[in-house]
Design a protein around this motif. Structure first.
Motif, PDB file in Angstrom:
ATOM      1  N   LEU A 180       0.836  -1.200   0.000  1.00 40.96           N
ATOM      2  CA  LEU A 180       0.000   0.000   0.000  1.00 40.96           C
ATOM      3  C   LEU A 180       0.875   1.257   0.000  1.00 40.96           C
ATOM      4  O   LEU A 180       2.072   1.197   0.282  1.00 40.96           O
ATOM      5  CB  LEU A 180      -0.935   0.007   1.207  1.00 40.96           C
ATOM      6  CG  LEU A 180      -1.881  -1.181   1.375  1.00 40.96           C
ATOM      7  CD1 LEU A 180      -2.938  -0.868   2.421  1.00 40.96           C
ATOM      8  CD2 LEU A 180      -2.522  -1.596   0.062  1.00 40.96           C
ATOM      9  N   ARG A 215      -6.134   4.375   2.295  1.00 46.22           N
ATOM     10  CA  ARG A 215      -5.399   3.136   2.033  1.00 46.22           C
ATOM     11  C   ARG A 215      -5.197   2.980   0.525  1.00 46.22           C
ATOM     12  O   ARG A 215      -5.837   2.167  -0.132  1.00 46.22           O
ATOM     13  CB  ARG A 215      -6.147   1.934   2.624  1.00 46.22           C
ATOM     14  CG  ARG A 215      -6.341   1.991   4.129  1.00 46.22           C
ATOM     15  CD  ARG A 215      -5.040   1.845   4.894  1.00 46.22           C
ATOM     16  NE  ARG A 215      -5.204   2.207   6.315  1.00 46.22           N
ATOM     17  CZ  ARG A 215      -4.230   2.183   7.209  1.00 46.22           C
ATOM     18  NH1 ARG A 215      -3.022   1.822   6.840  1.00 46.22           N
ATOM     19  NH2 ARG A 215      -4.436   2.543   8.458  1.00 46.22           N
ATOM     20  N   GLY A 222      -5.159  -0.163  -1.587  1.00 48.06           N
ATOM     21  CA  GLY A 222      -5.873  -1.159  -0.809  1.00 48.06           C
ATOM     22  C   GLY A 222      -7.196  -1.535  -1.463  1.00 48.06           C
ATOM     23  O   GLY A 222      -7.766  -0.750  -2.228  1.00 48.06           O
TER      24      GLY A 222
END
Length: 358
Positions: A58, A169, A172
Motif C-alpha cells: 500500500l 489506504r 488497498g
C-alpha cells in the motif's frame, strides 16, 4: 507514560494469559526503575516490537511507504528470517511478555511469519500483529495463521465503505479485506479457536469521521471480534498530549520498557522517527541483553533523569516531548515528520549541549 498503560490496557487479556512469576517480577522491577529514572537497568524490556517486513503493497499518504525516497532508504534486507527472529527473542524469552510483530511494512508479506508465531507460542509469549490484510491469501495460510497461536490480529480498515477506505489506504482493496476477515472468522469457528482476536482498527481522519459511528454496529457482521477507534497520531490533540511531557518533566516509557528492532536487527528506542540513526547497536551482531544497558541506551535515559531533566536529552526526544517548541512553532505541522531533520536545519536554536548533527 499514557502510551504504556494504553498498551497494557488494550492487551490486558493477552498479557495475563502469558504472565509468569519471572515476567511479573521483571515488570514490577522495570516499573520501579522507570519511576526512579534509572540509567542502568536491572530489569529487561517486557515488550519487543519487531519488524518482520519493511515492504508494503500500500501507499498510505501518512506513512513513509508512500515516499520513493523513504523506500529507497530502507535496508536491502526486506524480511526478517526465522533464525534471526530466534536470535532476537530467545535471550529475552523468560522476561518478554508481549511482542508486536509489525513496524514499517506489511507483516503478512513475510513467508516465515507463521513459523515465527509458532516459535513465540512455544515460548509462551503473547503476540499481536497489525496488518492491512489487503492481499490475496490462500486457505492453507489462513488456516495456519489461526492455528499458529497468534493472540490478536489488528486489521486497519479505515472506512465502512470502499470509497471512504480507499481514500487513505491507497492501493488497498476494501472488499478483499472484508473477505479475508470473514474467511478467518469462518476458520476460527471450524477449528473451534478463540484466537486470534480479530480487531477492527479504525483510524479517524476528517474524510472518514462520518463513518466511525458505524463501526460498533457493523464489526460483528463483518466477522470481527472487537474494534478500536483511534485518533490519527498526527492530530493536534495527540501531538499536544505527547508534547506536554517535557513541561511536566515526565519520562518517556519507551527507553525503559520496550525495544524496537528493524528487519536487519538494528535497535531503535521507539516506533517513531525511523530515519534517525540512534546508534543503539544491532541485536544480530551483539548480545541484545548487553545492548539494553549500552552507553548509548543509558545516555537516552539520562535525558529523562530527575536531576537536570532535559539537559542531556537527545534532540529528537526533546522535539517529540515538546522541549523545543521554539523550533516546532516555525513548522506548519505541530510535530515534524522527522525531528532529526529539524535539528540539522536549525542547530543554533538548541541549547549548546544539544547541538549535534548525529
Amino acid at each position: 507514560m499514557y502510551q504504556k498503560w494504553f498498551y497494557v490496557g488494550t492487551h490486558a487479556r493477552i498479557l495475563l494469559r502469558h504472565m509468569t512469576l519471572r515476567r511479573a517480577a521483571n515488570l514490577f522491577i522495570n516499573q520501579c526503575e522507570y519511576l526512579l529514572r534509572r540509567e542502568t537497568l536491572v530489569s529487561y524490556p517486557g515488550f519487543l516490537k519487531i519488524d518482520p517486513s519493511n515492504r508494503c503493497q500500500l501507499r498510505c499518504p501518512g506513512c513513509g511507504q508512500a515516499s520513493d525516497d523513504f523506500r529507497a532508504s530502507l535496508p536491502k534486507k526486506s524480511f526478517l528470517t526465522l533464525d534471526d527472529f530466534k536470535r532476537i527473542v530467545d535471550p529475552l524469552a523468560s522476561t518478554t511478555l508481549g511482542i508486536s510483530l509489525d513496524q514499517l511494512g506489511e507483516p503478512l508479506l513475510n513467508k516465515e511469519i507463521v513459523a515465527m508465531l509458532e516459535h513465540a507460542k512455544a515460548l509462551n509469549i503473547g503476540v499481536t500483529i497489525a496488518t492491512n490484510l489487503s492481499l490475496p491469501l490462500n486457505e492453507e495460510f489462513l488456516r495456519d495463521l489461526v492455528k499458529s497461536g497468534l493472540d490478536k490480529l489488528m486489521v486497519s480498515l479505515d472506512g465502512a465503505s470502499s470509497h471512504t477506505y480507499e481514500q487513505y489506504r491507497v492501493k488497498g482493496k476494501y472488499e478483499l479485506v472484508k473477505t479475508n476477515v470473514q474467511r478467518l472468522a469462518s476458520l476460527k469457528r471450524e477449528l473451534r479457536s478463540n484466537t486470534p482476536n480479530i480487531l477492527w482498527k479504525f483510524i479517524v481522519f476528517e474524510h472518514n469521521r462520518h463513518e466511525a459511528s458505524l463501526v460498533p454496529a457493523l464489526y460483528k457482521e463483518f466477522g470481527f471480534d472487537s474494534y478500536r477507534i483511534d485518533t490519527d497520531r498526527g492530530h493536534r490533540s495527540v501531538v499536544r498530549s505527547r508534547q506536554s511531557l517535557f513541561a511536566k518533566q515526565q519520562a518517556c516509557f519507551w527507553p525503559y520498557s520496550t525495544m524496537v528492532l528493524d528487519v536487519d536487527g538494528t535497535v531503535n528506542p521507539c516506533c517513531s522517527f525511523a530515519e534517525t540513526d540512534w546508534q543503539l547497536g544491532n541485536a544480530l551482531a551483539s548480545d541484545i541483553r548487553l545492548l539494553w544497558n549500552s552507553e548509548t541506551y543509558k545516555a537516552l535515559r539520562r535525558g529523562f533523569g530527575r536531576k537536570n531533566y532535559g539537559d542531556f536529552m537527545h534532540p529528537v526526544c526533546r522535539v517529540c516531548t515538546g522541549g523545543a517548541q521554539e523550533l516546532v512553532k516555525m513548522m506548519h505541522d505541530p510535530l515534524p515528520s522527522n525531528p532529526q531533520k529539524l535539528v540539522k536545519i536549525m542547530p543554533n536554536q538548541l541549547p549548546g549541549n544539544l547541538q549535534t548533527d548525529r
